[in-house]
Design an enzyme around this catalytic site. Structure first.
Site, PDB file in Angstrom:
ATOM      1  N   HIS A   1       9.808  -2.785 -10.176  1.00 46.02           N
ATOM      2  CA  HIS A   1       8.525  -3.012  -9.491  1.00 46.02           C
ATOM      3  C   HIS A   1       8.663  -3.539  -8.073  1.00 46.02           C
ATOM      4  CE1 HIS A   1       5.829  -2.614 -13.039  1.00 46.02           C
ATOM      5  NE2 HIS A   1       6.920  -2.981 -13.696  1.00 46.02           N
TER       6      HIS A   1
ATOM      7  N   LYS B   1      -5.382 -10.447  -3.075  1.00 48.14           N
ATOM      8  CA  LYS B   1      -4.041 -10.201  -3.634  1.00 48.14           C
ATOM      9  C   LYS B   1      -3.235 -11.471  -3.436  1.00 48.14           C
ATOM     10  CE  LYS B   1      -3.617  -6.617  -0.723  1.00 48.14           C
ATOM     11  NZ  LYS B   1      -3.050  -5.484  -1.398  1.00 48.14           N
ATOM     12  N   ARG B   2      -2.065 -11.554  -4.077  1.00 42.86           N
ATOM     13  CA  ARG B   2      -1.223 -12.711  -3.842  1.00 42.86           C
ATOM     14  C   ARG B   2      -0.920 -12.844  -2.347  1.00 42.86           C
ATOM     15  NH1 ARG B   2       0.888 -15.734  -8.365  1.00 42.86           N
ATOM     16  NH2 ARG B   2       2.156 -16.698  -6.734  1.00 42.86           N
TER      17      ARG B   2
ATOM     18  N   LYS C   1       2.533  -8.723   2.653  1.00 46.38           N
ATOM     19  CA  LYS C   1       1.189  -8.172   2.444  1.00 46.38           C
ATOM     20  C   LYS C   1       0.303  -8.357   3.677  1.00 46.38           C
ATOM     21  CE  LYS C   1       1.402  -9.027  -2.576  1.00 46.38           C
ATOM     22  NZ  LYS C   1       1.226  -7.730  -3.265  1.00 46.38           N
TER      23      LYS C   1
ATOM     24  N   THR D   1      -2.063  -2.003  -6.916  1.00 49.22           N
ATOM     25  CA  THR D   1      -3.010  -1.460  -7.899  1.00 49.22           C
ATOM     26  C   THR D   1      -4.435  -1.866  -7.526  1.00 49.22           C
ATOM     27  OG1 THR D   1      -2.394  -3.374  -9.257  1.00 49.22           O
ATOM     28  CG2 THR D   1      -1.503  -1.238  -9.907  1.00 49.22           C
TER      29      THR D   1
ATOM     30  N   LYS E   1      -8.344   0.009  -7.617  1.00 42.95           N
ATOM     31  CA  LYS E   1      -9.582  -0.582  -8.137  1.00 42.95           C
ATOM     32  C   LYS E   1     -10.691  -0.522  -7.085  1.00 42.95           C
ATOM     33  CE  LYS E   1      -6.544  -3.534 -10.789  1.00 42.95           C
ATOM     34  NZ  LYS E   1      -5.832  -4.827 -10.785  1.00 42.95           N
TER      35      LYS E   1
HETATM   36  C1  KOT Z   1       8.008 -10.066  -9.407  1.00 42.51           C
HETATM   37  C2  KOT Z   1       9.230 -10.671  -9.602  1.00 42.51           C
HETATM   38  C3  KOT Z   1      10.380  -9.900  -9.721  1.00 42.51           C
HETATM   39  C4  KOT Z   1      10.286  -8.540  -9.649  1.00 42.51           C
HETATM   40  C5  KOT Z   1       9.053  -7.929  -9.437  1.00 42.51           C
HETATM   41  C6  KOT Z   1       7.919  -8.698  -9.309  1.00 42.51           C
HETATM   42  C7  KOT Z   1       6.642  -8.093  -9.103  1.00 42.51           C
HETATM   43  C8  KOT Z   1       6.308  -6.880  -8.609  1.00 42.51           C
HETATM   44  N1  KOT Z   1       5.520  -8.709  -9.359  1.00 42.51           N
HETATM   45  N2  KOT Z   1       4.525  -7.953  -9.099  1.00 42.51           N
HETATM   46  N3  KOT Z   1       5.000  -6.825  -8.621  1.00 42.51           N
HETATM   47  C9  KOT Z   1       4.060  -5.793  -8.271  1.00 42.51           C
HETATM   48  O1  KOT Z   1       3.994  -4.880  -9.358  1.00 42.51           O
HETATM   49  C10 KOT Z   1       2.891  -4.023  -9.250  1.00 42.51           C
HETATM   50  C11 KOT Z   1       2.843  -3.190 -10.480  1.00 42.51           C
HETATM   51  O2  KOT Z   1       3.832  -2.235 -10.472  1.00 42.51           O
HETATM   52  C12 KOT Z   1       2.966  -3.208  -7.971  1.00 42.51           C
HETATM   53  O3  KOT Z   1       1.793  -2.473  -7.858  1.00 42.51           O
HETATM   54  C13 KOT Z   1       3.150  -4.105  -6.759  1.00 42.51           C
HETATM   55  O4  KOT Z   1       3.381  -3.318  -5.605  1.00 42.51           O
HETATM   56  C14 KOT Z   1       4.299  -5.056  -6.983  1.00 42.51           C
HETATM   57  O5  KOT Z   1       4.363  -5.953  -5.914  1.00 42.51           O
END
Ligand code: KOT
Length: 838
Positions: A373, A564-565, A570, A672, A676
């Site tokens: 991710h 978003k976070r 971002k 995501t 939405k």
């Molecule tokens: C957090 C810690 C370690 C590795 C990955 C993450 C992570 C990635 N947390 N959220 N993400 C998000 O995942 C979403 C679902 O796939 C994506 O849409 C988004 O771009 C990621 O930032």
């Protein structure tokens, strides 16, 4: 009132208080649950008692389906998807279950006829915030789609006692408050105490020869912790399937306490209990940041071991042998957080069930799939060998063994390539030694996927480039999706009803059907209704903001939203640079014609992420100045809404005109929220990053406000030497904006407050805000122009929603089922009296 005429309601031939769906029965069930479960009568009942009674009334109506679903999955030949995730960001259950069961309007009516305030009760629910952001929310959307598509599935995770912290804003700064989501009880879960599992930690290993003179290893742990499963039903939309989310809670086993008592160590005994139970106390609040904390690895191993042991038990209960484990379960690793599962399954198979290594390895590889991710290097998980060895000594040996065999293969394919070997190794030996979890997940899985087309390409090229060269066939893309049940039907009933009136209700489980809306684009009355719906919802949000935060916003203004976070990549601060640019234009020319805008922000910063917290302070400080300057005449408003969570997302996505998706190209894996917003008719201003690219492809470039460097241009500029200072000097507008911040104008004359942020931009700007600034401002000016033509804007808004079919999580889950899991739907049939006429 919302109506879903086309949504079938399950009806019963035979009714009782537990299952019946006549108004009378539901009314009686509410009263019964209030009395028999809450132990209250109306005279003493609090709103929470009524909420609990209502929740139990709804849960009761899922139990037959839930029970039946679970029963079918224990049959031979049914393959179950097991989604392993350290986070499930579910959001409130009540409305979602009512919609999925098709009884929202009915139950609402009954509640109101009983003299209760349905909305008040609905808002009492504490949302389970068992996740940080995108990754956890994706897991929740996928659980919804798995049930809706009738795919046998179980979600496994951690029952954190404290989920993501509640955020308050004091003097413009974020303050974190513990999330006590369980304090009034959780009616949606059922503990299954009799299915408790034991997990070992620490200690040492011992080699021995078994009775057949085979070399074996046993693990002598120094701690055992019990995992108690808590099950939550996950209903599908308009189907009988109710899957299970099984979350594990850590408890200390009695035996250890007694041992300590016997030697008189009372304090030690109680302390041990506390330490064991700490494992599932609290969710780590870092999004996209790896911190090598021992407790975090304990959490990961704890839930993964519980889950794999649980799966093995279920598999053996079917009367199957472990050789066919991978035919019973397809286990998906939601990022590397559960990737210790690769070593744990090997340990269980080899050490505990005495299966030969090679066969165990076959089973393991056939079982796991791995979803990545993020490409951010700081998020890639690695653990120092010493920490790993202390906690999981046997797993470290197993990882060495996997590594040795794997590197043997690599050596055979690429002789004399020690650099490649070093990169592929499960152990990072470049400095202090680490176990690399992404490498472990990649080696131990038969499938590896990214979460958007661009992200998968970058994964194949960079982060997992060597693995891609080795096994190109393992890689595929699965672009993320979100569930239209929660993100349209639950959160935006007005729009859902308008759509359903036009094209029927099939779109709710076949989102591509939204395409049919395009046929009405020339229908002026439809456009008027669409516009009016958006306007009404913006009005609700404006009222909410006024009532809860005391800020007056103009519902006619353009609602420009970034929720978003908080993270530098971002680029919430790029949004702020735009706000200051507009403010400066007004100050320079108070009568300038300007499209009125309300800037809405929401999001949490990791508690230890100073820069992200400073960006929150900057947003609030700029808001204070802009909102109170008489020259602005309410044409601009800036609001930072505290404690952004799923519930607030449901309120804000439907009300947005403009969706800010402005990450540096190549940094946001997918996003995501972008989906939405667009589903709810917002237009996007965005970079060519993550799923934005695919959204733009779907909605058409003329219906998307594009700006910024491409990923290639970002790389090129970086490699030839990016100097933010040049942009600052060569762009007078940008210089004025930055100088205004530096001057203390937004910080009561304090020139130090925002210095770390400004200096970071001027001297490093790792996320290239300055390089994208002018292009962003130009795109925002186009937005202003476009918004003035409301007819045209409405057409674009309709087209955005109509073309979002691809971004349903149903489509994503179907792809996983067909291309990774080899899982098929299994219809759940109910007995006649429950099935009724549905
Ligand atoms: C957090 C810690 C370690 C590795 C990955 C993450 C992570 C990635 N947390 N959220 N993400 C998000 O995942 C979403 C679902 O796939 C994506 O849409 C988004 O771009 C990621 O930032």
């Amino acid at each position: 009132m919302t109506t879903f005429e086309q949504v079938p309601v399950f009806q019963c031939e035979f009714e009782d208080d537990r299952t019946g769906l006549s108004k009378e029965t539901i009314k009686r069930a509410l009263a019964d649950n209030l009395f028999y479960i809450q132990g209250k009568v109306p005279a003493t009942a609090t709103p929470n008692d009524y909420y609990m009674a209502l929740a139990y009334t709804v849960r009761d109506r899922m139990l037959q389906r839930w029970f039946k679903t679970t029963e079918v999955y224990t049959k031979k030949g049914v393959k179950v998807v097991s989604y392993l995730s350290a986070e499930f960001l579910l959001g409130p259950h009540l409305s979602n279950n009512l919609i999925n069961l098709g009884i929202y309007d009915l139950v609402r009516q009954v509640v109101e006829e009983s003299g209760l305030d349905f909305v008040q009760l609905r808002e009492i629910e504490e949302e389970p915030g068992l996740g940080n952001g995108g990754l956890g929310r994706l897991a929740a959307c996928y659980m919804d789609s798995l049930s809706t598509l009738e795919i046998p599935a179980i979600g496994y995770g951690i029952r954190y006692e404290f989920g993501i912290f509640d955020q308050e804003i004091r003097d413009g700064w974020q303050v974190e408050i513990t999330d006590k989501w369980l304090h009034l009880g959780n009616p949606w879960e059922i503990p299954r105490l009799e299915e408790t599992i034991e997990v070992k930690f620490g200690g040492r290993t011992e080699a021995y020869y078994d009775e057949k003179c085979r070399y074996r290893v046993r693990w002598i742990p120094d701690k055992v912790v019990k995992g108690v499963p808590y099950d939550t039903p996950i209903s599908g939309y308009n189907v009988n399937t109710v899957n299970t989310l099984r979350l594990w809670k850590a408890e200390a086993p009695e035996s250890f306490e007694f041992q300590a008592f016997n030697v008189g160590d009372y304090y030690g005994a109680v302390n041990r209990k506390v330490v064991s139970e700490n494992i599932t106390k609290v969710l780590y609040p870092n999004d996209e940041l790896m911190k090598g904390k021992e407790l975090r690895l304990e959490q990961q191993y704890f839930f993964v071991s519980c889950s794999l042991q649980d799966m093995i038990r279920l598999h053996l209960q079917k009367g199957e042998s472990l050789e066919t484990f991978h035919q019973s379960f397809a286990v998906q690793l939601n990022d590397t957080h559960p990737s210790i599962g690769v070593a744990e399954l090997m340990r269980l198979l080899v050490d505990e069930y005495e299966i030969e290594w090679d066969q165990a390895w076959q089973i393991t590889q056939n079982t796991f799939g791995y979803t990545n991710h993020t490409l951010l290097p700081e998020a890639l998980e690695k653990w120092t060998l010493s920490l790993f060895k202390n906690l999981l000594p046997r797993h470290l040996q197993i990882i060495y063994e996997i590594n040795q065999r794997f590197l043997g293969q690599v050596r055979a394919k690429y002789p004399n390539d020690s650099d490649r070997l070093a990169r592929l190794s499960l152990i990072d030996e470049s400095g202090e030694k680490y176990v690399r979890m992404a490498n472990l997940a990649s080696v131990g899985s038969h499938a590896i996927n990214g979460v958007a087309a661009l992200h998968t390409e970058l994964l194949k090229r960079d982060v997992l480039g060597d693995f891609h060269e080795l096994w190109p066939e393992k890689f595929s893309n699965k672009t993320n999706g979100v569930t239209p049940r929660r993100w349209i039907v639950v959160s935006n009933p007005l729009l859902a009803n308008l759509i359903t009136r036009k094209i029927g209700a099939d779109w709710i489980s076949h989102l591509e059907d939204l395409k049919q809306l395009e046929a009405f684009i020339e229908d002026a009355e439809f456009r008027r209704e669409w516009r009016q719906t958006k306007q009404d919802i913006k009005g609700y949000l404006a009222t909410y903001i006024k009532e809860n935060h005391g800020i007056e916003v103009n519902p006619e203004s353009l609602f420009d939203v970034q929720v978003k976070r908080l993270h530098e990549y971002k680029r919430q601060h790029l949004n702020v640079l735009h706000i200051i640019t507009l403010y400066k234009r007004i100050k320079d020319n108070p009568n300038i014609e300007i499209t009125p805008r309300t800037f809405i922000f929401g999001g949490k910063a990791a508690p230890g992420y100073f820069m992200a917290k400073l960006i929150i302070k900057l947003i609030n400080s700029v808001g204070d100045v802009v909102n109170n300057d008489p020259d602005v005449r309410d044409r601009l408003k800036v609001v930072f809404l505290p404690d952004y969570n799923v519930r607030f997302g449901q309120r804000v996505y439907p009300a947005a005109d403009l969706s800010e998706q402005i990450s540096t190209a190549g940094k946001e894996a997918s996003g995501t929220g972008n989906m939405k917003f667009a589903m709810n008719g917002a237009l996007t201003i965005g970079t060519l990053d993550g799923a934005n690219i695919e959204i733009r492809e779907e909605v058409g470039e003329e219906n998307f406000f594009l700006f910024g460097l491409t990923t290639e241009q970002v790389y090129e500029l970086k490699s030839k030497g990016y100097n933010p200072w040049d942009y600052y000097h060569n762009n007078p507008q940008l210089k004025q904006v930055i100088d205004l911040i530096s001057s203390g104008f937004f910080s009561h004359g304090d020139t130090n407050l925002f210095r770390p942020l400004v200096d970071s931009l001027l001297y490093h700007d790792p996320y290239m805000l300055f390089a994208d600034y002018q292009s962003y401002i130009d795109a925002q000016d186009q937005v202003n122009q476009a918004y003035r033509d409301q007819e045209h804007w409405t057409r674009m808004s309709i087209l955005n929603a109509a073309r979002m079919g691809k971004f349903s999580s149903d489509r994503a889950i179907l792809e996983y089922c067909q291309e990774i899991w080899n899982a098929v739907p299994v219809k759940i049939e109910l007995e006649e009296y429950i099935q009724g006429r549905a």
